[in-house]
Write a protein that holds these residues in place. Structure first.
Motif, PDB file in Angstrom:
ATOM      1  N   MET A 188     -29.960 -29.908  27.458  1.00 38.27           N
ATOM      2  CA  MET A 188     -28.934 -29.131  28.039  1.00 38.27           C
ATOM      3  C   MET A 188     -29.221 -27.848  28.934  1.00 38.27           C
ATOM      4  N   ASN A 189     -28.740 -27.863  29.823  1.00 39.13           N
ATOM      5  CA  ASN A 189     -28.830 -26.713  31.103  1.00 39.13           C
ATOM      6  C   ASN A 189     -28.414 -25.265  30.297  1.00 39.13           C
ATOM      7  N   SER A 190     -28.956 -24.328  30.934  1.00 43.53           N
ATOM      8  CA  SER A 190     -28.820 -23.018  30.707  1.00 43.53           C
ATOM      9  C   SER A 190     -27.199 -22.689  30.970  1.00 43.53           C
ATOM     10  N   LEU A 191     -26.554 -23.204  31.748  1.00 42.65           N
ATOM     11  CA  LEU A 191     -25.344 -22.859  32.003  1.00 42.65           C
ATOM     12  C   LEU A 191     -24.596 -23.414  30.984  1.00 42.65           C
ATOM     13  N   ARG A 192     -24.688 -24.734  30.654  1.00 41.84           N
ATOM     14  CA  ARG A 192     -23.869 -25.375  29.694  1.00 41.84           C
ATOM     15  C   ARG A 192     -24.245 -24.468  28.200  1.00 41.84           C
ATOM     16  N   ARG A 193     -25.430 -24.252  28.203  1.00 39.44           N
ATOM     17  CA  ARG A 193     -25.502 -23.332  26.624  1.00 39.44           C
ATOM     18  C   ARG A 193     -24.782 -22.112  26.685  1.00 39.44           C
ATOM     19  N   ALA A 194     -24.700 -21.440  27.833  1.00 37.39           N
ATOM     20  CA  ALA A 194     -24.118 -20.050  27.980  1.00 37.39           C
ATOM     21  C   ALA A 194     -22.650 -20.239  27.664  1.00 37.39           C
ATOM     22  N   TYR A 195     -22.135 -21.330  28.403  1.00 41.42           N
ATOM     23  CA  TYR A 195     -20.657 -21.653  27.981  1.00 41.42           C
ATOM     24  C   TYR A 195     -20.404 -22.096  26.716  1.00 41.42           C
ATOM     25  N   LEU A 196     -21.427 -22.755  26.129  1.00 40.01           N
ATOM     26  CA  LEU A 196     -20.924 -23.309  24.635  1.00 40.01           C
ATOM     27  C   LEU A 196     -21.232 -21.847  23.623  1.00 40.01           C
ATOM     28  N   LYS A 197     -22.005 -20.913  23.908  1.00 34.72           N
ATOM     29  CA  LYS A 197     -22.410 -19.822  23.180  1.00 34.72           C
ATOM     30  C   LYS A 197     -21.144 -18.991  23.502  1.00 34.72           C
ATOM     31  N   ARG A 198     -20.473 -18.913  24.762  1.00 37.58           N
ATOM     32  CA  ARG A 198     -19.221 -17.984  24.656  1.00 37.58           C
ATOM     33  C   ARG A 198     -18.021 -18.525  24.044  1.00 37.58           C
ATOM     34  N   ARG A 199     -17.787 -19.793  24.017  1.00 44.24           N
ATOM     35  CA  ARG A 199     -16.959 -20.405  23.300  1.00 44.24           C
ATOM     36  C   ARG A 199     -17.062 -20.148  22.030  1.00 44.24           C
ATOM     37  N   GLU A 200     -18.405 -20.035  21.430  1.00 43.74           N
ATOM     38  CA  GLU A 200     -18.314 -19.890  19.938  1.00 43.74           C
ATOM     39  C   GLU A 200     -18.071 -18.415  19.631  1.00 43.74           C
ATOM     40  N   GLN A 201     -18.734 -17.394  20.544  1.00 43.87           N
ATOM     41  CA  GLN A 201     -18.293 -16.150  20.267  1.00 43.87           C
ATOM     42  C   GLN A 201     -16.934 -15.780  20.261  1.00 43.87           C
ATOM     43  N   LEU A 202     -16.145 -16.509  21.209  1.00 48.78           N
ATOM     44  CA  LEU A 202     -14.436 -16.578  21.162  1.00 48.78           C
ATOM     45  C   LEU A 202     -13.837 -16.880  19.837  1.00 48.78           C
ATOM     46  N   ARG A 203     -14.547 -18.299  19.501  1.00 50.65           N
ATOM     47  CA  ARG A 203     -13.906 -18.654  18.059  1.00 50.65           C
ATOM     48  C   ARG A 203     -14.118 -17.868  16.865  1.00 50.65           C
ATOM     49  N   LYS A 204     -15.444 -17.163  16.872  1.00 49.14           N
ATOM     50  CA  LYS A 204     -15.875 -16.310  15.739  1.00 49.14           C
ATOM     51  C   LYS A 204     -14.948 -15.063  15.885  1.00 49.14           C
ATOM     52  N   ALA A 205     -14.701 -14.308  16.996  1.00 48.87           N
ATOM     53  CA  ALA A 205     -13.883 -13.286  17.199  1.00 48.87           C
ATOM     54  C   ALA A 205     -12.501 -13.457  16.837  1.00 48.87           C
ATOM     55  N   MET A 206     -12.005 -14.869  16.977  1.00 45.80           N
ATOM     56  CA  MET A 206     -10.535 -15.100  16.641  1.00 45.80           C
ATOM     57  C   MET A 206     -10.423 -15.185  14.914  1.00 45.80           C
ATOM     58  N   PHE A 207     -11.314 -15.909  14.446  1.00 49.90           N
ATOM     59  CA  PHE A 207     -11.604 -15.776  12.928  1.00 49.90           C
ATOM     60  C   PHE A 207     -11.665 -14.643  12.333  1.00 49.90           C
ATOM     61  N   ALA A 208     -12.484 -13.698  12.827  1.00 51.22           N
ATOM     62  CA  ALA A 208     -12.835 -12.439  12.441  1.00 51.22           C
ATOM     63  C   ALA A 208     -11.508 -11.452  12.243  1.00 51.22           C
ATOM     64  N   ALA A 209     -10.798 -11.648  13.180  1.00 50.45           N
ATOM     65  CA  ALA A 209      -9.690 -10.830  13.403  1.00 50.45           C
ATOM     66  C   ALA A 209      -8.591 -11.127  12.360  1.00 50.45           C
ATOM     67  N   GLY A 210      -8.700 -11.996  11.528  1.00 52.20           N
ATOM     68  CA  GLY A 210      -7.719 -12.636  10.625  1.00 52.20           C
ATOM     69  C   GLY A 210      -6.399 -13.153  11.110  1.00 52.20           C
ATOM     70  N   PRO A 211      -6.671 -14.254  11.468  1.00 48.88           N
ATOM     71  CA  PRO A 211      -5.524 -15.093  12.108  1.00 48.88           C
ATOM     72  C   PRO A 211      -4.348 -15.298  10.924  1.00 48.88           C
ATOM     73  N   ALA A 212      -2.966 -15.033  11.432  1.00 44.33           N
ATOM     74  CA  ALA A 212      -1.993 -15.046  10.351  1.00 44.33           C
ATOM     75  C   ALA A 212      -1.734 -16.647  10.114  1.00 44.33           C
ATOM     76  N   CYS A 213      -2.171 -17.508  10.694  1.00 39.24           N
ATOM     77  CA  CYS A 213      -2.050 -18.981  10.618  1.00 39.24           C
ATOM     78  C   CYS A 213      -3.060 -19.529   9.565  1.00 39.24           C
ATOM     79  N   THR A 214      -3.726 -18.884   9.094  1.00 39.62           N
ATOM     80  CA  THR A 214      -4.854 -19.175   8.156  1.00 39.62           C
ATOM     81  C   THR A 214      -4.021 -19.465   6.805  1.00 39.62           C
ATOM     82  N   GLY A 215      -4.125 -20.813   6.399  1.00 40.67           N
ATOM     83  CA  GLY A 215      -3.385 -20.949   5.205  1.00 40.67           C
ATOM     84  C   GLY A 215      -1.887 -21.628   5.430  1.00 40.67           C
ATOM     85  N   ALA A 216      -1.545 -21.454   6.451  1.00 41.51           N
ATOM     86  CA  ALA A 216      -0.183 -22.058   6.995  1.00 41.51           C
ATOM     87  C   ALA A 216      -0.413 -23.502   7.155  1.00 41.51           C
ATOM     88  N   ASP A 217       0.617 -24.165   7.222  1.00 40.58           N
ATOM     89  CA  ASP A 217       0.527 -25.741   7.378  1.00 40.58           C
ATOM     90  C   ASP A 217       0.454 -25.914   8.739  1.00 40.58           C
TER      91      ASP A 217
END
Length: 107
Positions: A1-30
């Motif tokens: 995996m090239n470094s650009l791809r790794r950086a992209y996947l790392k950024r995506r994971e950081q965004l996902r973690k930040a979203m869940f850390a903020a406590g989304p209102a949809c958690t537990g919703a259908d």
């Protein structure tokens, strides 16, 4: 995996973690409320509009809305309601055409 791809996947994971850390209102919703309930059966437009309106009401009070929007703009979902916006609305905000994106995620 090239470094650009790794950086992209790392950024995506950081965004996902930040979203869940903020406590989304949809958690537990259908989950079907935020996506079509069955991809093999067409959803009438009126039913989809009602479902999306209900999902958007939940999103309107969500503490993770800005993080969810950042994540959605990154992943370019192919369906669903993200941060109170439909996929079409998210595409309208995006700076890049959908066809140029390599991976798409479903809500």
């Amino acid at each position: 995996m090239n470094s650009l791809r790794r950086a992209y996947l790392k950024r995506r994971e950081q965004l996902r973690k930040a979203m869940f850390a903020a406590g989304p209102a949809c958690t537990g919703a259908d989950a079907d409320l935020f996506t079509a309930p069955d991809v093999f059966e067409p959803e009438p437009d009126s039913v989809r509009q009602d479902r999306e309106a209900a999902a958007k009401r939940i999103c309107s009070t969500c503490p993770a809305r800005s993080q969810c929007l950042a994540y959605a703009l990154d992943i370019r979902p192919s369906e669903g309601v993200w941060a109170g916006l439909s996929v079409g609305e998210i595409r309208a905000l995006s700076l890049w055409p959908v066809a140029d994106h390599v991976e798409q995620e479903v809500a």
